[in-house]
Scaffold this active site. Structure first.
Site, PDB file in Angstrom:
ATOM      1  N   ARG A 218       0.858  -1.185   0.000  1.00  0.00           N
ATOM      2  CA  ARG A 218       0.000   0.000   0.000  1.00  0.00           C
ATOM      3  C   ARG A 218       0.888   1.227   0.000  1.00  0.00           C
ATOM      4  O   ARG A 218       1.510   1.573   0.987  1.00  0.00           O
ATOM      5  CB  ARG A 218      -0.910   0.019   1.238  1.00  0.00           C
TER       6      ARG A 218
ATOM      7  N   TYR B 238      -8.672   8.418   6.639  1.00  0.00           N
ATOM      8  CA  TYR B 238      -8.908   7.207   7.417  1.00  0.00           C
ATOM      9  C   TYR B 238      -9.868   7.487   8.575  1.00  0.00           C
ATOM     10  O   TYR B 238      -9.499   7.453   9.747  1.00  0.00           O
ATOM     11  CB  TYR B 238      -7.583   6.625   7.899  1.00  0.00           C
TER      12      TYR B 238
END
Length: 721
Positions: free
Chosen positions: A247, A448
């Site tokens: 990622r 997030y």
């Protein structure tokens, strides 16, 4: 023919008249305009008042735009008009002044020349960028933008070439963020026929990225975001380094391996005092610890949420944005203590996040955050109590699975925050700041987080806390049905008569690798004899499943429930007892599980499917028309941790546009299909095969029968035209 005097007169008249008709473009005062947003808010001042520009005429456009006025003035028809226009250029009138056009963009918004935009490059205290025909002051965005260092490369010019490379950021929700910083339009003088300025080529920042394992399923190449296929994901307790999911938000920084010991980490305390450690010093001065921990992206299984609840923004991860490894490094708490961090002792009376002790030099840990910054400008933070918890096992890691930390996973140094979302385990770590606020980065303040299903794409980002500890989740990664179970094709069941290579060939592979529409291989037929017609229902077929379960915060998985009939009945899976030791003070690793059972009896379609000439391939290369009725069953897994937290039943109840924390029950539909006499007339095999859904990433995008039906419908429509 017009005389020389008339030519000069025409030129002067045209100049004077066009100057009256055309307002002067707004020219910026370099470095004097503060960052402002066209969308005024309490947090950003509005644009200064500016006189609306007439939308009818602004510089730059086809040269024929002034032919009519010139012809009218000179009175000499087309020839005189062309002569007058030619004379304008001969007398030094700039092309853009001789080329008006219609600018129908908002006249209240300032226009800026590209020459002035270029003055606001990366060295300017107020960097600007352009996108399409707009100008943005990104002064406030640089520190928070996903890739502040990247956007600074574009300062003074267009950001489009970078977004063409960083395709992950060329998305609507990112453009919405950028839009907040618009300060004007590019002057039409500097726009081409397509309404945009010319864009220069740039150097590809990804040229030095490492070579990746070809088995990884790539979602984006630049930056690389990839997950292992299902058949490799949890094959072992420790995910091999080369198959650990990747990622990235940007390119992989280059650090010379020979100089790794000289790599420096800076620690800044609340009073501003800093201390510097080289990697060599960290290794030599502090005890080394090992921790076995999962890292999981908050978007793991996002594709499930997209399919079952609604469109989500972000990488459409399957079940593979999670991996488990043994990390080696030094404890962050040891380094902070050595750097001189002093905080008040934690007590049960401390209930407020902003409390301070009587000693101003010793704030309570709950009031502070540990901000991590990486070489590529990524930033995130965790609460200080997590870093100081002696059982929290937060590491500054330089080893992974007994090897030097790979470049893709943070070489030479990274943070590892067990139990928390992987976004907090910052790679290529070079700076730590102890602060009274969270990291100001976009990844901490916006990306997030999770919101209610009704809150849409523009929630109040400041209201929700940043994701830290992960909720409980689980997934099915392998399915075996029928003969491949009976004949020992399940790797962990084994068979003396079956070699590993043969067993592997019989595995129902649910990974996103090139296969025909999700159907299982031909040798997965049931025990029905080739001479026996297909029955009206399936026999009692054996089935084997495997997968993983995990809960954040160090909470152990205590139970994994499996259903073979869509949730009507349940049974419990076997929790794998690992041979490898699991290091750490809590249960930071994943729990692998296995299950064997018997599928429910399903009725089978009896309608004969006729082959057609159109190219509609099925799993055996034949072609058909018609609709196959579904007689499927849905496999489900859900997990429970030691605090009796369990997974929600549906993604609809936890839906959020960002697709974060997609932890609902994992469902896999499998369908029986006849071959031979009562099935495919094109096949000489009489029996039963099983199919799974068409795979995408490691998740299931559509069921195979739905894909087949769509293909038939499309073919039928095209044939009727």
């Amino acid at each position: 023919m017009a005389t020389q005097a008339s030519r000069r007169l025409a030129t002067q008249i045209v100049r004077q008249s066009t100057r009256r008709l055309l307002p002067s473009p707004a020219i910026c005062r370099p470095c004097s305009l503060r960052a402002r947003s066209l969308h005024t808010s309490a947090s950003r001042p509005a644009l200064p008042d500016s006189k609306p520009q007439s939308p009818t005429r602004v510089p730059n456009a086809p040269k024929t735009a002034r032919v009519a006025p010139v012809a009218w003035i000179v009175g000499g028809g087309l020839a005189a008009s062309l002569l007058a226009v030619s004379q304008l250029h001969e007398n030094g009138v700039p092309e853009e002044e001789a080329s008006p056009s219609v600018d129908d963009r908002d006249p209240s918004v300032p226009r800026f020349r590209l020459a002035d935009v270029r003055k606001h490059d990366a060295s300017s205290p107020e960097p600007w960028v352009t996108f399409e025909d707009k100008v943005y002051n990104i002064t406030e965005w640089v520190a928070a933008h996903p890739g502040g260092d990247v956007i600074l490369r574009a300062a003074g010019a267009s950001i489009e070439p970078y977004w063409d490379i960083f395709t992950i950021h060329k998305a609507a929700h990112v453009r919405e963020i950028l839009q907040q910083y618009q300060i004007g339009f590019i002057d039409i003088v500097d726009l081409g026929a397509d309404g945009r300025p010319a864009v220069d080529s740039i150097e590809d920042p990804f040229v030095d990225d490492p070579v990746r394992d070809p088995r990884l399923i790539t979602h984006t190449a630049k930056p690389r975001n990839a997950e292992p296929p299902n058949d490799q994901l949890d094959r072992s307790f420790h995910t091999p380094n080369e198959l650990f999911y990747i990622r990235h938000h940007m390119w992989v920084p280059v650090v010379e391996e020979a100089k790794a010991d000289e790599y420096a980490l800076t620690v800044e305390l609340p009073d501003g005092e800093t201390k510097r450690y080289t990697l060599g010093e960290l290794r030599a001065r502090f005890p080394t610890h090992k921790v076995t921990a999962v890292l999981q992206c908050s978007g793991n299984r996002r594709n499930d949420m997209t399919r079952h609840a609604g469109k989500t923004n972000g990488l459409q991860w399957g079940v593979g944005a999670i991996s488990n490894a043994e990390w080696e490094g030094v404890r962050l708490s040891d380094v902070l203590a050595d750097a001189g961090l002093k905080v008040a002792p934690v007590s049960s009376t401390q209930t407020g996040a902003a409390e301070t002790s009587s000693n101003d030099d010793e704030p309570y840990p709950k009031s502070l955050h540990v901000q991590f910054t990486g070489l590529e400008a990524y930033g995130a933070s965790i609460p200080l109590p997590k870093a100081l918890d002696p059982t929290g096992d937060v590491l500054l890691a330089f080893g992974m699975n007994g090897q030097t930390l790979p470049r893709d996973h943070g070489f030479p140094l990274r943070a590892v925050v067990p139990g928390n979302v992987a976004a907090r385990s910052v790679k290529w770590l070079n700076k730590i700041v102890i602060s009274d606020e969270e990291s100001p980065s976009q990844w901490q303040r916006r990306d997030y987080k999770s919101f209610g299903p009704n809150e849409g794409p523009n929630p109040d980002w400041d209201r929700a806390p940043s994701i830290q500890e992960m909720p409980v989740t689980s997934a099915i990664t392998g399915v075996w049905v029928g003969d491949c179970v009976r004949r020992g094709g399940v790797p962990w069941l084994g068979s003396p008569s079956t070699s590993p290579s043969t067993a592997s060939s019989r595995t129902i592979d649910m990974a996103a690798v090139p296969q025909k529409i999700g159907f299982t291989p031909k040798n997965l037929t049931s025990a029905t004899s080739p001479e026996t017609p297909c029955p009206t229902s399936t026999p009692a077929e054996p089935i084997a499943l495997q997968g993983y379960a995990y809960s954040g915060g160090g909470r152990a998985i205590t139970r994994v429930d499996v259903s073979l009939d869509g949730g009507a009945t349940w049974d419990q899976a076997e929790l794998v007892r690992e041979d490898s030791p699991s290091h750490g003070n809590k249960s930071w690793a994943w729990q692998r599980w296995r299950y064997t059972g018997t599928l429910p009896i399903l009725s089978l379609p009896t309608t004969t499917i006729s082959p057609v000439s159109a190219a509609l391939p099925d799993c055996e290369g034949s072609s058909y028309l018609g609709v196959i009725k579904k007689h499927c069953t849905t496999l489900i897994v859900k997990a429970t941790d030691e605090s009796y937290n369990t997974q929600p039943e549906s993604h609809k109840g936890i839906y959020n546009v960002r697709g974060n924390l997609a932890t609902a029950w994992h469902r896999v539909k499998i369908c029986p299909r006849c071959t031979g006499q009562n099935g495919s007339a094109a096949s000489n095999t009489k029996g039963l095969t099983w199919s799974t859904g068409e795979t995408y990433g490691c998740g299931f995008r559509k069921e195979a029968e739905e894909v087949r039906e769509g293909m038939k419908t499309a073919a039928a429509s095209s044939s009727s035209i």
